[in-house]
Design a protein around this motif. Structure first.
Motif, PDB file in Angstrom:
ATOM      1  N   VAL A 126       8.387  48.345  20.538  1.00  0.00           N
ATOM      2  CA  VAL A 126       7.230  47.511  20.832  1.00  0.00           C
ATOM      3  C   VAL A 126       7.742  46.077  20.853  1.00  0.00           C
ATOM      4  N   ASP A 127       7.621  45.419  21.990  1.00  0.00           N
ATOM      5  CA  ASP A 127       8.114  44.060  22.158  1.00  0.00           C
ATOM      6  C   ASP A 127       6.970  43.063  21.984  1.00  0.00           C
ATOM      7  N   LEU A 128       7.162  42.139  21.050  1.00  0.00           N
ATOM      8  CA  LEU A 128       6.151  41.142  20.720  1.00  0.00           C
ATOM      9  C   LEU A 128       6.752  39.747  20.848  1.00  0.00           C
ATOM     10  N   ALA A 129       5.918  38.737  20.726  1.00  0.00           N
ATOM     11  CA  ALA A 129       6.371  37.351  20.651  1.00  0.00           C
ATOM     12  C   ALA A 129       5.737  36.730  19.416  1.00  0.00           C
ATOM     13  N   ASP A 130       6.565  36.146  18.538  1.00  0.00           N
ATOM     14  CA  ASP A 130       5.991  35.482  17.372  1.00  0.00           C
ATOM     15  C   ASP A 130       5.388  34.139  17.789  1.00  0.00           C
ATOM     16  N   PRO A 131       4.689  33.429  16.932  1.00  0.00           N
ATOM     17  CA  PRO A 131       4.020  32.187  17.332  1.00  0.00           C
ATOM     18  C   PRO A 131       4.962  31.104  17.851  1.00  0.00           C
ATOM     19  N   SER A 132       6.263  31.224  17.553  1.00  0.00           N
ATOM     20  CA  SER A 132       7.235  30.275  18.087  1.00  0.00           C
ATOM     21  C   SER A 132       7.705  30.646  19.483  1.00  0.00           C
ATOM     22  N   GLY A 133       7.291  31.811  19.960  1.00  0.00           N
ATOM     23  CA  GLY A 133       7.719  32.270  21.271  1.00  0.00           C
ATOM     24  C   GLY A 133       8.954  33.151  21.246  1.00  0.00           C
ATOM     25  N   LEU A 134       9.490  33.440  20.062  1.00  0.00           N
ATOM     26  CA  LEU A 134      10.673  34.288  19.956  1.00  0.00           C
ATOM     27  C   LEU A 134      10.291  35.742  20.202  1.00  0.00           C
ATOM     28  N   ARG A 135      11.093  36.428  21.039  1.00  0.00           N
ATOM     29  CA  ARG A 135      10.836  37.857  21.258  1.00  0.00           C
ATOM     30  C   ARG A 135      11.271  38.647  20.036  1.00  0.00           C
ATOM     31  N   VAL A 136      10.373  39.492  19.555  1.00  0.00           N
ATOM     32  CA  VAL A 136      10.619  40.319  18.382  1.00  0.00           C
ATOM     33  C   VAL A 136      10.399  41.772  18.770  1.00  0.00           C
ATOM     34  N   ARG A 137      11.421  42.585  18.586  1.00  0.00           N
ATOM     35  CA  ARG A 137      11.302  44.023  18.854  1.00  0.00           C
ATOM     36  C   ARG A 137      11.133  44.783  17.539  1.00  0.00           C
ATOM     37  N   VAL A 138      10.296  45.813  17.587  1.00  0.00           N
ATOM     38  CA  VAL A 138      10.200  46.763  16.487  1.00  0.00           C
ATOM     39  C   VAL A 138      10.525  48.126  17.092  1.00  0.00           C
ATOM     40  N   VAL A 139      11.565  48.773  16.564  1.00  0.00           N
ATOM     41  CA  VAL A 139      12.120  49.960  17.207  1.00  0.00           C
ATOM     42  C   VAL A 139      12.048  51.163  16.273  1.00  0.00           C
ATOM     43  N   ALA A 140      12.115  52.343  16.865  1.00  0.00           N
ATOM     44  CA  ALA A 140      12.114  53.594  16.097  1.00  0.00           C
ATOM     45  C   ALA A 140      12.835  54.666  16.899  1.00  0.00           C
ATOM     46  N   GLU A 141      13.382  55.639  16.159  1.00  0.00           N
ATOM     47  CA  GLU A 141      14.026  56.823  16.741  1.00  0.00           C
ATOM     48  C   GLU A 141      15.209  56.461  17.636  1.00  0.00           C
ATOM     49  N   THR A 142      15.939  55.419  17.298  1.00  0.00           N
ATOM     50  CA  THR A 142      17.122  55.041  18.070  1.00  0.00           C
ATOM     51  C   THR A 142      18.298  55.942  17.687  1.00  0.00           C
TER      52      THR A 142
END
Length: 377
Positions: A126-142
């Protein structure tokens, strides 16, 4: 204290929170991530990046014409992904979820959706953006990489406790073998909003807050944030956030076996023409033995060993920020580490200060005065 340890007992900080200050955690976060999975960068020169990575102690997990995956000796995901780009930049971190179901909950809460990762990594993100605009990924089952042969720690004679007899101590001057990714530090112009975003969405909890001297009532300006794994101890910080005039990567840290591995590995880097930023020393917040280096693209990276591990019962500590308070022992903090040595980076930060003061964010004139006081401390 709701069953938590009292920080005033001297466990990790001389002072805890005052009434009404930030609690350092939220009730019922959307998910609780387990750890950092990897960091992603873009760089134009993958050959130079790989050469430095091997000298720093990484192993190449995968290499194509346009991508480089670097790993440590521990099992799990690669530590660092570098893709070919027109310019060098930090793309963002990836955090590991406990299970795929967490991705569904996070996607629903953030109006996003899980998508497959490339086959070389496997699993979902799930690809998100924090309030600073940084892309943050949360991953599973890699995909999970198997463990490699690790660098064994030295056997020490500690005081009168003698365990090494008729054997000399001769650590080899070779790259310190990276075991795993430890943490990443980022600067943000929206510190409080960004901190609350990570606590609420990823379930992170604060280990230590720092505030500018004389400005405690205005709230903290830096936080060392760890994963909440319940009774299982986690790194003192997996993510550190600091207020500043620009949104940028500060450094990332990678665990090695012990002080000898770190020091001998540093000598190897120095002999091969790479530039130390600051070290060797021992931090206060987190207690890590540290050694900071610059890669060929100017990114700061850290070898560390012997860091603090906290479970969920420990409340945040509070302390004033100062340059001299960054270490218990070691050489004085350098201008390069503080980002104020003459050069392109300090010029970019100076321009960012003028821009930030004209915009609506948390970095105002009072915060600037606090930051300058810290740099001179």
């Amino acid at each position: 204290m709701n069953g938590h340890h009292d920080v005033h007992s001297g466990l990790h900080s001389e002072h805890g929170a005052l009434a009404g200050e930030h609690p350092g955690r939220v009730r019922d976060p959307v998910v609780k991530v387990l750890d950092l999975a990897w960091l992603e960068f873009e760089k134009p020169d993958l050959d130079g990046a790989e050469t430095f990575a091997h000298a720093f102690g990484f192993t190449t997990a995968m290499r194509t014409a346009d991508e480089l995956q670097l790993r440590g000796t521990d099992s799990g995901s690669p530590c660092v992904l570098i893709r070919r780009g027109d310019r060098s930049r930090f793309v963002g971190p990836a955090f590991r979820a406990a299970e795929a179901g967490d991705l569904l909950r996070l996607a629903e809460a953030t109006d996003s959706r899980p998508v497959p990762l490339p086959e070389s990594l496997g699993g979902l993100t799930v690809d998100l953006a924090d309030p600073s605009g940084l892309r943050v990924r949360v991953v599973a089952e890699t995909h999970e990489l198997g463990a490699l042969r690790s660098q064994q720690p030295q056997v020490y004679n500690l005081g009168h406790e003698v365990t090494r007899i008729n054997v000399t101590q001769r650590p080899a001057r070779v790259p310190a073998r990276v075991q795993r990714l430890g943490h990443v530090v980022v600067q943000t112009t929206k510190y409080r909003e960004t901190l609350d975003w990570y606590l609420r969405n990823l379930g992170l909890i604060v280990s230590d807050f720092l505030y500018y001297p004389g400005q405690r009532k205005r709230g903290p300006v830096m936080s060392f944030v760890r994963c909440d794994q319940g009774s299982t101890p986690a790194d003192h910080h997996t993510l550190a956030l600091t207020l500043g005039p620009s949104n940028r990567y500060v450094h990332s840290a990678y665990q090695v076996a012990d002080l000898d591995a770190l020091a001998a590995g540093g000598e190897f880097l120095r002999e091969h023409g790479y530039r130390r930023s600051w070290g060797i020393g021992r931090h206060i917040q987190g207690s890590q033995i540290f050694d900071y280096w610059r890669d060929p693209d100017g990114f700061m990276v850290e070898h560390f060993s012997d860091g603090d591990m906290f479970d969920c019962t420990l409340e945040p500590g509070w302390a004033p920020m100062s340059a001299s308070g960054l270490s218990q022992w070691g050489p004085p903090v350098t201008k390069d580490f503080l980002g104020i040595s003459p050069g392109p980076e300090s010029l970019r930060e100076l321009r960012a200060i003028f821009d930030a003061l004209r915009e609506d964010n948390e970095f105002d004139f009072r915060r600037l005065r606090g930051l300058l006081k810290v740099a001179k401390s």
